[in-house]
Design an enzyme around this catalytic site. Structure first.
Site, PDB file in Angstrom:
ATOM      1  N   LYS A 173       1.080 -15.885 -12.794  1.00  0.00           N
ATOM      2  CA  LYS A 173       1.485 -14.478 -12.656  1.00  0.00           C
ATOM      3  C   LYS A 173       1.857 -13.912 -14.032  1.00  0.00           C
ATOM      4  O   LYS A 173       1.486 -12.797 -14.388  1.00  0.00           O
ATOM      5  CB  LYS A 173       2.680 -14.360 -11.697  1.00  0.00           C
ATOM      6  CG  LYS A 173       2.329 -14.648 -10.246  1.00  0.00           C
ATOM      7  CD  LYS A 173       3.557 -14.767  -9.340  1.00  0.00           C
ATOM      8  CE  LYS A 173       3.126 -15.158  -7.923  1.00  0.00           C
ATOM      9  NZ  LYS A 173       4.237 -15.371  -6.984  1.00  0.00           N
TER      10      LYS A 173
ATOM     11  N   GLN B 143      10.896 -16.020  -6.665  1.00  0.00           N
ATOM     12  CA  GLN B 143       9.837 -16.919  -6.184  1.00  0.00           C
ATOM     13  C   GLN B 143      10.366 -17.811  -5.064  1.00  0.00           C
ATOM     14  O   GLN B 143      11.445 -18.395  -5.181  1.00  0.00           O
ATOM     15  CB  GLN B 143       9.322 -17.762  -7.361  1.00  0.00           C
ATOM     16  CG  GLN B 143       8.168 -18.685  -7.027  1.00  0.00           C
ATOM     17  CD  GLN B 143       6.848 -17.949  -6.778  1.00  0.00           C
ATOM     18  OE1 GLN B 143       6.629 -16.856  -7.295  1.00  0.00           O
ATOM     19  NE2 GLN B 143       5.976 -18.543  -5.987  1.00  0.00           N
TER      20      GLN B 143
ATOM     21  N   ASP C  78       7.827  -7.730  -4.105  1.00  0.00           N
ATOM     22  CA  ASP C  78       7.286  -8.517  -2.996  1.00  0.00           C
ATOM     23  C   ASP C  78       7.296  -7.745  -1.685  1.00  0.00           C
ATOM     24  O   ASP C  78       6.647  -8.157  -0.718  1.00  0.00           O
ATOM     25  CB  ASP C  78       8.153  -9.769  -2.776  1.00  0.00           C
ATOM     26  CG  ASP C  78       7.617 -11.005  -3.475  1.00  0.00           C
ATOM     27  OD1 ASP C  78       6.390 -11.144  -3.568  1.00  0.00           O
ATOM     28  OD2 ASP C  78       8.446 -11.826  -3.898  1.00  0.00           O
TER      29      ASP C  78
HETATM   30  N1  GUN Z   1       5.823 -18.140  -2.723  1.00  0.00           N
HETATM   31  C1  GUN Z   1       4.545 -18.180  -2.260  1.00  0.00           C
HETATM   32  N2  GUN Z   1       4.017 -16.947  -2.205  1.00  0.00           N
HETATM   33  C2  GUN Z   1       4.970 -16.085  -2.635  1.00  0.00           C
HETATM   34  C3  GUN Z   1       5.020 -14.671  -2.798  1.00  0.00           C
HETATM   35  O1  GUN Z   1       4.064 -13.936  -2.514  1.00  0.00           O
HETATM   36  N3  GUN Z   1       6.188 -14.183  -3.284  1.00  0.00           N
HETATM   37  C4  GUN Z   1       7.256 -14.987  -3.582  1.00  0.00           C
HETATM   38  N4  GUN Z   1       8.375 -14.405  -4.037  1.00  0.00           N
HETATM   39  N5  GUN Z   1       7.247 -16.295  -3.431  1.00  0.00           N
HETATM   40  C5  GUN Z   1       6.105 -16.844  -2.973  1.00  0.00           C
END
Ligand code: GUN
Length: 297
Positions: free
Chosen positions: A54, A95, A118
């Site tokens: 990311k 995350q 998110d």
């Molecule tokens: N862990 C796996 N996918 C995601 C996501 O889309 N956002 C977050 N914050 N954690 C994740």
């Protein structure tokens, strides 16, 4: 029937390229770039890889990126407060997964909703639930963009989703069942307590699996001509594999996403687009962004 492979990479790259061009035009005017914050609490090794990815994609698109790594719950709340107040950060994520026993609901509620990249804050999930334009979580948003790119409509289709997480299954089920061009599906949400899941999957025009169990769905589960979207990223020995065992699916289903290289890159692109949307809405303050009749994804 020729089975189409729904590669995510070219679609994600197209989204990213467009964003990068726009960000470049903005920063040339001495306006600060959009900022992505990532809070990595816990020690999940897979999370570290996703975060790095990311970060790289966002920085390559001209975004400012800041990562915090709190060691305990108090530090995590401090990190959220820092991101909430930072004038460089437009959207951030915590995350997941968090370490066991940490209070995920209390954590997500502390995120300032206007910086919730998110879309996990209850205000933002409530907006999606209410049919208002808001921030759709990155994985569902990525799946929608992928289907749209390959010309696969959901309208009138029976979509069966396996997995009811707040990250994928729940928001996707709400979005797809709503009355709008990227919805209008008949949705069945199956989960770990569903009895005889094959009875539902066999009826699916479009099947989305987000359960995280390697190769649990096989040829015998699917209807001929189904579209199969595999969100799972699992370890199969040395390699990554999805929830779906593709053995025998060639020529039987009409389309399938690969793992890796299907939904994964779409999730990253959609997260970065979510930050862009928040930046545009709350920093560039384009009038009427949330209420202009567009989906916001
Ligand atoms: N862990 C796996 N996918 C995601 C996501 O889309 N956002 C977050 N914050 N954690 C994740």
């Amino acid at each position: 029937m020729k089975t189409r492979i729904l590669y995510g990479k070219p679609v994600a790259e197209k989204i990213i390229r467009k964003l990068a061009r726009t960000v470049d035009e903005i920063t040339k005017q001495n306006i600060r770039p959009p900022g992505l914050g990532i809070i990595h609490a816990g020690f999940d090794p897979a999370s570290r890889i996703y975060i790095k990815n990311k970060q790289q994609v966002a920085q390559a698109s001209g975004f400012y990126v800041e990562i915090l790594e709190p060691d305990n719950e108090n530090q995590l709340f401090d990190a959220i407060e820092y991101m909430n107040r930072s004038s460089q950060i437009d959207g951030f994520i915590v995350q997941l997964p968090l370490p066991p026993l940490w209070n995920i609901d209390a954590v997500l509620e502390k995120i300032e909703p206007s910086k919730d990249a998110d879309g996990f804050h209850p205000l933002n999930s409530g907006r999606i639930m209410a049919g208002q334009n808001g921030i759709l979580p990155a994985t569902p948003a990525g799946i929608l963009s992928l289907l749209a790119y390959y010309g696969i409509s959901t309208s009138g289709k029976h979509v069966v989703i396996a997995g009811r997480s707040r990250i994928v299954g729940r928001p996707l089920s709400v979005w797809l069942s709503a009355n709008h061009p990227q919805g209008n599906a008949t949705v069945t949400l199956i989960h770990s307590r569903t009895l005889n899941p094959e009875n539902y999957i066999r009826q699916a025009d479009i099947f989305v699996s987000a359960v995280g169990k390697p190769h649990i769905w096989k040829l015998k589960h699917f209807k001929p001509g189904a579209v199969v979207v595999d969100v799972g990223i699992n370890r199969c020995g040395e390699r990554l594999c999805g929830d779906v065992d593709s053995e025998g699916l060639e020529g039987f289903v009409s389309a399938i996403t690969p793992v890796p290289g299907g939904v994964g890159p779409m999730t990253v692109a959609s997260l970065i687009r979510n930050v862009w949307l928040l930046y545009k809405r709350y920093f560039l303050a384009t009038p009427g962004f949330f209420n202009n009749g567009k989906t916001g994804v």
